[in-house]
Design a protein around this motif. Structure first.
Motif, short mmCIF file in Angstrom:
data_model
loop_
_atom_site.label_atom_id
_atom_site.label_comp_id
_atom_site.label_asym_id
_atom_site.label_seq_id
_atom_site.Cartn_x
_atom_site.Cartn_y
_atom_site.Cartn_z
N TYR A 4 122.01 -22.29 38.72
CA TYR A 4 121.90 -21.69 40.05
C TYR A 4 123.25 -21.59 40.75
N LEU A 5 124.09 -22.60 40.58
CA LEU A 5 125.39 -22.59 41.26
C LEU A 5 126.22 -21.38 40.85
N GLU A 6 126.24 -21.07 39.57
CA GLU A 6 126.98 -19.89 39.10
C GLU A 6 126.33 -18.61 39.59
N ALA A 7 125.00 -18.56 39.60
CA ALA A 7 124.30 -17.38 40.11
C ALA A 7 124.63 -17.15 41.58
N LYS A 8 124.65 -18.23 42.35
CA LYS A 8 124.96 -18.12 43.77
C LYS A 8 126.39 -17.63 43.98
N ARG A 9 127.32 -18.13 43.16
CA ARG A 9 128.71 -17.69 43.26
C ARG A 9 128.84 -16.20 42.98
N LEU A 10 128.14 -15.72 41.96
CA LEU A 10 128.21 -14.30 41.61
C LEU A 10 127.55 -13.44 42.68
N LEU A 11 126.48 -13.93 43.29
CA LEU A 11 125.85 -13.19 44.39
C LEU A 11 126.79 -13.07 45.58
N LYS A 12 127.50 -14.14 45.87
CA LYS A 12 128.47 -14.10 46.96
C LYS A 12 129.57 -13.10 46.63
N PHE A 13 130.01 -13.09 45.39
CA PHE A 13 131.04 -12.15 44.96
C PHE A 13 130.58 -10.71 45.11
N LEU A 14 129.37 -10.40 44.64
CA LEU A 14 128.86 -9.03 44.71
C LEU A 14 128.63 -8.58 46.14
N ASP A 15 128.48 -9.53 47.05
CA ASP A 15 128.25 -9.18 48.46
C ASP A 15 129.46 -8.49 49.09
N TYR A 16 130.64 -8.62 48.47
CA TYR A 16 131.82 -7.93 48.99
C TYR A 16 131.73 -6.41 48.79
N PHE A 17 130.90 -5.97 47.84
CA PHE A 17 130.87 -4.55 47.46
C PHE A 17 129.74 -3.80 48.14
N LEU A 18 130.00 -2.57 48.51
CA LEU A 18 128.93 -1.63 48.85
C LEU A 18 128.39 -1.06 47.55
N ARG A 77 117.16 -7.28 25.57
CA ARG A 77 116.59 -8.45 24.89
C ARG A 77 115.55 -9.18 25.73
N GLY A 78 115.36 -8.74 26.97
CA GLY A 78 114.42 -9.42 27.84
C GLY A 78 114.89 -10.79 28.28
N ALA A 79 116.19 -11.05 28.15
CA ALA A 79 116.74 -12.37 28.53
C ALA A 79 116.95 -12.43 30.03
N SER A 80 116.75 -13.60 30.59
CA SER A 80 116.95 -13.80 32.03
C SER A 80 118.43 -14.03 32.31
N ALA A 81 118.80 -13.86 33.58
CA ALA A 81 120.17 -14.18 33.99
C ALA A 81 120.46 -15.65 33.74
N GLN A 82 119.47 -16.49 33.93
CA GLN A 82 119.64 -17.92 33.68
C GLN A 82 120.02 -18.16 32.21
N ASP A 83 119.35 -17.47 31.28
CA ASP A 83 119.66 -17.61 29.85
C ASP A 83 121.10 -17.20 29.57
N THR A 84 121.52 -16.06 30.13
CA THR A 84 122.87 -15.55 29.87
C THR A 84 123.92 -16.49 30.42
N ILE A 85 123.70 -17.00 31.64
CA ILE A 85 124.65 -17.94 32.24
C ILE A 85 124.72 -19.22 31.42
N ARG A 86 123.57 -19.69 30.93
CA ARG A 86 123.54 -20.92 30.14
C ARG A 86 124.34 -20.77 28.84
#
Length: 551
Positions: A513-527, A451-460
């Motif tokens: 942004y706060l939710e995006a940052k949380r998910l980035l921190k979460f994904l950082d646990y994974f290789l 759909r060409g939607a941004s991560a910001q749109d989906t989180i919102r």
């Protein structure tokens, strides 16, 4: 003195003032306890110093980050109390497994018997800690120290987790001598933790916790036997595959065993679909296979793959999307914000759906509608259908488990399936991965690709999606004849490479942004791993692309 803006008001405080001191001043304005602060758009715990020139606003358990902090802190309180009552030397492992019945299901193993008597002692110790207002202290140690620390505590999941961490230091929380690591923030002291309950369930216990709608109300425990069985089965899958936590998955990646893991997991899923098709084929009266599940569960791919399995049993399945029975957009109900509420059952022409299904069951030929999502109107394009002896309808929609959708159809003719991505993987023994995180990441990737939607749109939009699920899907999940878990034990290692660029694009000054940052921190646990070995018919392909199934 330091000058700051608090909740839009200019204030002045002495140097050395803490956020908790300011929070106490503003607490009378809030119905619920202040738990965290936003400082210049960044989340902070209340022990931090007030800095000059900053803008501050406070969060309670009515806010998602505040509620997550509260739940996390009560979990720490429970573990501290359990270790106090039983004794560390007698505990082999306590694990926070998954969410069930308004709380968290935990298992405890060691030289003790988990019975009602022990549970009452643990609960009493929790209340002692609450009344004592014990401070929850945070200390920052090196990753190497953390590995040694949790090895000494026999928390081996954490020990192995830190072996794969790229950061050089980690935060460890301490309450009255009990130390643990958590993915996220904590409240300042145990006195905040006044709302919880603890009940025995199956071979473990459930820690009951309040929700965001009423942070002061602990819900009564409602057993969900079918959901519990599928969650336990998924957990057992992970253990049989020797991948029950992030560290185990990372170790499999580093040792080059991912291709086998992918093939085994996909084979297990295919077998489960085959088992469901066997059940349906053995009941010739079943003419309507009703499939429902929350967003990004992989319903479309599952429906097609189940249809293939049904064909292998000699049946002729016909897919029907309930969305094609949407009322015209102009007649759709709206939510409290004035937006069209496509999650509501009132968006469906229930009467027409029932008439068509009744006619098909009676052997009549029916012209099925197609909804034009561009014009917002239901259209008829000559798509006619009549059911023969071996024909069966595979109907997919969020309301399919709700009897109000198919009220006129005999129950003996319906076979109901609930599908969701019920993550069987946890970060470590005390840090679970919410199933909603997996679905949100899936949806974010698919929305961007299709759909060409941004991560910001989906989180919102996600809170609105979740409200629709809470109202229209989860209350009916126990009505299902079978439940299917579409989560793949390896998927976060694959989704990581697709999600991270999308999440990094969320503007720092945006509410998302706060939710995006949380998910980035979460994904950082994974290789991360490549997606090239994922089969073309995998449910994961519905989100990352490359599926051989039309979705």
């Amino acid at each position: 003195m330091v000058q700051v803006t608090v909740e839009g008001e200019r204030r002045e405080y002495e140097i050395g003032t803490l956020l908790k001191d300011v929070a106490e001043e503003f607490q009378p304005r809030y119905e619920n306890d202040i738990l965290l602060a936003f400082v210049n758009g960044k989340l902070q715990e209340l022990h931090k110093l007030v800095r000059s020139g900053t803008e501050i606003r406070f969060l309670t358990a009515k806010d998602k980050p505040g509620l997550q902090t509260y739940h996390r802190s009560v979990t720490l309180l429970l573990l501290k109390a359990f270790y106090d009552v039983v004794g560390a030397e007698k505990i082999r492992k306590i694990s926070v497994d998954f969410s069930i019945g308004g709380g968290l299901f935990l298992e405890a193993a060691g030289d003790f018997v988990l019975d009602q008597g022990l549970l009452e002692k643990v609960k009493a110790r929790m209340w002692e800690c609450v009344r004592a207002n014990m401070p929850i202290m945070k200390r920052n140690i090196s990753t190497d120290e953390a590995v040694e620390l949790f090895r000494s505590y026999r928390m081996h999941d954490k020990e192995h987790l830190f072996e794969f961490r790229r950061v050089s230091r980690v935060n460890v929380y301490n309450v009255d001598g009990f130390e643990d690591y958590y993915y996220g923030y904590m409240v300042q002291h145990t006195g905040y933790l006044k709302y919880f309950d603890l009940v025995l369930y199956q071979q473990g216990m459930v820690l009951l916790l309040p929700g965001v709608s009423d942070p002061k109300k602990v819900p009564a425990f409602v057993p969900q036997e079918k959901l519990f069985r599928v969650l336990k089965e998924s957990q057992d899958w992970g253990r049989r595959l020797r991948v029950s936590n992030v560290a185990a998955l990372n170790e499999r990646i580093t040792k080059g065993g991912m291709n086998d893991l992918i093939l085994i997991q996909e084979a297990l899923m295919e077998k489960k679909m085959g088992d469901i098709a066997d059940r349906i084929a053995m009941e010739p009266d079943k003419k309507f296979v009703m499939i429902a599940g929350p967003s990004s569960s992989g319903k479309t791919t599952f429906s097609h793959r189940l249809s293939i399995q049904l064909r292998a049993k000699g049946l002729t399945p016909h897919p029907i999307a309930v969305d094609n029975y949407f009322v015209n957009r102009a007649d759709s109900p709206r939510d409290e914000q004035g937006n069209y509420n496509y999650e509501s059952l009132k968006c469906i022409d229930v009467e027409q759906f029932n008439r068509d299904m009744q006619d098909l069951l009676a052997g009549k030929t029916v012209e099925l509608p197609e909804y034009n999502f561009i014009s917002g109107e239901r259209e008829y394009r000559g798509n006619k259908l009549a059911l023969g002896a071996e024909d069966i309808l595979v109907i997919e929609g969020i309301h399919c488990l709700n009897e109000a959708l198919s009220y006129s159809l005999p129950k003996e003719n319906k076979f109901k399936i609930y599908i969701s991505a019920l993550t069987q993987l946890n970060i470590d023994e005390h840090n679970r991965i919410p199933t909603t995180d997996g679905r949100l990441i899936r949806r974010m990737i698919r929305d961007s690709r299709t759909r060409g939607a941004s991560a910001q749109d989906t989180i919102r939009r996600w809170p609105s999606v979740r409200r629709g699920e809470e109202e229209n899907i989860f209350p009916y999940q126990e009505e299902a004849d079978v439940m299917f878990n579409s989560a793949l034990v390896y998927e976060f290692a694959v989704l990581k490479q697709y999600a991270e660029p999308l999440l990094f694009s969320v503007p720092r000054n945006s509410p998302e942004y706060l939710e995006a940052k949380r998910l980035l921190k979460f994904l950082d646990y994974f290789l991360g791993v490549s997606s090239e070995d994922i089969p073309k018919n995998s449910i994961l392909r519905e989100f990352i692309g490359g599926s051989c199934i039309k979705v």
